[in-house]
Design an enzyme around this catalytic site. Structure first.
Site, mmCIF file in Angstrom:
data_model
loop_
_atom_site.group_PDB
_atom_site.id
_atom_site.type_symbol
_atom_site.label_atom_id
_atom_site.label_comp_id
_atom_site.label_asym_id
_atom_site.label_seq_id
_atom_site.Cartn_x
_atom_site.Cartn_y
_atom_site.Cartn_z
ATOM 1 C CG ASP A 316 -2.235 0.741 0.952
ATOM 2 O OD1 ASP A 316 -2.232 1.662 0.103
ATOM 3 O OD2 ASP A 316 -3.248 0.416 1.599
ATOM 4 C CD GLU A 522 -6.861 4.910 3.127
ATOM 5 O OE1 GLU A 522 -5.851 5.022 3.843
ATOM 6 O OE2 GLU A 522 -6.794 4.834 1.883
#
Length: 636
Positions: A316, A522
């Site tokens: 990521d 997120e």
């Protein structure tokens, strides 16, 4: 320009084909071996690095032999309004890659979580939280291993529709010259990016992968596959357990035993690999205290060896930096831990030169074995060869008319209709409020989310965190949709935050109140109360206490609604519907019926969380699978 790569892959092709025929080895494997035999260490390490587009200068790409570039959330060319600007940007980077000694093309990636969400004028589909509603008769298990047999629910979302969304997304992404998307999210329970709290639904929704990449040819099971320039490489994420973190916090620790991990969080990865997903992204989160970016047992031992995944394992964004606390505290250790764990491509770096130097030093000192580097490069080249990037690396403008086209917007409108879940419709079945009459003297549309496209689309739209503005892209708000739908003689009055005096004195026939969450992505969405902020609750009280009302909730997850259920006449969960708000009006006014069922449990109070169907003390406000239905009611 005639490069060594061109010579090797054209003049030597006949020899390779003869060798392959003799040894019955797949052509792509022979091409990979041949190319790798000519690559230096520096060229191999460059393939393992993915740089953000602002750093992907011609000099950087050439000097470091960069293998991939990407756009982070909100990272766009100027002007963002045109597909041509995107194509030109990608091609400039590609030309730099092709001008290197071996001319290995780059692969360009972007987040496309609900359509091509970074691009202006793209079709924005509902987020996954509204798509995971396909249910058949299934057995569900909870963490407590209680087994519950659910009745048959009619499907509101079938995998075929999600596949069509993948096909449309691929075309719109390719319209801007991009070949790779960081989607789908196949986590269990991760709001709003995941499809459901039940892995069987998530498994069904992996059908989006052949939508994005193309249907696997017969006999191709489990090998990365991308079917040409109308398709994109997909990315199953985030491996693994990111939807089961403590307190539901982003990038937190998932504490679970092996059986729970394999039974709950892993199944969708079996499906993704079998469907030929090209890449898998590793999660920021930890598993029982160990960062997934450093988890060799699962990344190499399970994903690569047990599942036999042959594609690229990608980190990521700055995920390698985050292996240590504080971030980047011991970067050499982080690089070693990530690469030896099995990560093939590193997305982003705080310092590109430091990353390249660290990798080079550790390989030369044999801390990182050369076999690990070769495995990574082989996987990267396999995907590039499979995609046809060596034969046709440059993007063109032939698909520009697909971005935000009418056909795709109609598909998104269909998806919105089917994603809506009717939670309440009158005090009893004999006195429903919905469908609403199109012909009325005067109606009220109120609420912070009624005329705000940014709120409708949510996070990961144009920017990483989304925007709270109405002009972020092209689309139809719910207010506009209502005006488009009602009879021409019906007066539609819009007041975002009316007081009781206004409502009481205006003699409305009924009201549509649209409230919800503001955009987030997120960790910025982490919440301990899951409430709707003011003035949302006050609007409900002011309006619904005076006139018959339907409340439409725009949210990326179930939110606190118990205090308001009694005072509203009808309640609709619309999730994050995207740009096509007309789909909401289609169902409110009866052109189509409500069919949606909850793919996740709607809690009463946050004290109950975490709560999933099958738990021992399961007492939700609305259970998994709940959803009232209405029949289409065509009005003249």
């Amino acid at each position: 320009m005639c490069t060594l790569s061109y010579f090797l892959h054209t003049l030597g092709l006949l020899m390779l084909c003869l060798s392959v025929a003799a040894n019955k080895e797949p052509l792509s494997n022979a091409r990979i071996k041949n190319l790798m035999s000519h690559m230096t260490l520096e060229e191999k390490l460059g393939q393992m690095v993915q740089v953000e587009r602002v750093n992907a200068t011609t000099k950087v790409v050439r000097n470091y032999f960069i293998g991939s570039a990407f756009s982070g959330g909100g990272s766009v060319p100027t002007p963002n309004a045109t597909p041509e600007a995107w194509v030109n940007m990608v091609n400039k980077i590609q030309k730099a890659a092709l001008s290197t000694r071996l001319g290995i093309p780059i692969i360009y990636g972007i987040d496309a979580l609900h359509g091509h969400n970074n691009a202006y004028n793209a079709t924005i589909f509902p987020h996954n939280v509204g798509l995971g509603l396909e249910l058949n008769t299934i057995l569900l298990t909870s963490d407590l291993m209680d087994i519950v047999c659910l009745p048959l629910y009619s499907s509101v979302r079938d995998p075929g529709l999600v596949k069509r969304i993948g096909e449309a997304t691929a075309l719109e992404v390719r319209a801007t010259g991009i070949q790779y998307v960081f989607a789908p999210c196949i986590a269990m329970g991760r709001c709003y990016e995941s499809y459901s709290e039940d892995h069987r639904i998530v498994q069904q929704m992996t059908e989006i992968i052949p939508g994005l990449q193309g249907d696997l040819p017969r006999g191709h099971k489990g090998v990365p596959y991308v079917a040409g320039k109308t398709k994109v490489a997909a990315c199953a994420k985030h491996f693994v357990g990111d939807g089961g973190t403590l307190r539901g916090m982003n990038a937190n620790d998932t504490v679970i035993n092996s059986n729970g991990l394999l039974d709950i969080h892993m199944p969708a990865y079996y499906d993704a690999v079998n469907k030929g997903v090209a890449t898998v992204m590793v999660s920021y989160s930890s598993l029982n205290g160990l960062k997934m970016h450093a988890n060799k047992k699962l990344v190499t031992g399970f994903l690569k060896k047990k599942l036999k995944f042959k594609g690229i394992v990608i980190s990521d964004f700055l995920g390698v930096d985050q292996i240590t606390t504080p971030i980047h505290a011991n970067y050499s250790h982080s690089v070693y831990a990530a690469i030896t764990a099995g990560i093939d491509m590193i997305m982003g770096s705080s310092n590109l030169t430091e990353l390249i130097n660290d990798l080079t030093s550790q390989v030369k000192r044999k801390h990182i074995p050369m076999s690990r580097i070769n495995d990574a490069v082989e996987r990267i080249l396999r995907v590039k060869f499979t995609m046809g990037l060596f034969e046709d690396p440059m993007a063109d403008h032939s698909l520009a008319n697909k971005l935000g086209c009418k056909e795709h917007r109609e598909l998104a409108r269909e998806a919105v209709r089917k994603s809506l879940v009717l939670l309440k419709n009158g005090e009893n079945a004999d006195e429903p409020l919905l469908p609403l009459p199109k012909k009325a003297k005067k109606i009220l549309v109120a609420g912070t989310h009624a005329d705000n496209l940014g709120y409708q689309c949510g996070g990961w739209t144009i920017t990483w965190q989304g925007l709270n503005t109405n002009n972020l892209t092209i689309g139809t708000t719910i207010l506009t949709a209502v005006k488009n739908t009602v009879d021409p003689t019906t007066q539609v009055v819009y007041n975002e935050n009316p007081d009781t005096t206004f409502v009481n004195s205006s003699r409305f026939d009924y009201a549509i109140v649209v409230i919800g969450e503001t955009p987030y992505a997120e960790g910025y969405g982490d919440s301990t109360n899951l409430t709707i902020a003011e003035p949302g609750p006050s609007i409900v009280e002011n309006v619904c206490g005076m006139v018959k009302c339907v409340v439409v909730v725009i949210s990326g997850r179930p939110v606190m609604m118990q205090p308001y259920v009694r005072e509203v006449d009808a309640l609709v969960a619309a999730w994050l519907p995207g740009t096509e708000g007309q789909g909401v009006a289609d169902v409110l006014f009866g052109d189509y019926g409500f069919t949606g069922k909850l793919a996740r449990t709607w809690f009463r109070t946050v004290d109950q969380l975490p709560m999933n169907v099958g738990d021992l003390h399961y007492d939700p406000l609305y259970p998994f699978g709940f959803g009232l239905t209405t029949k289409p009611h065509k009005q003249l």
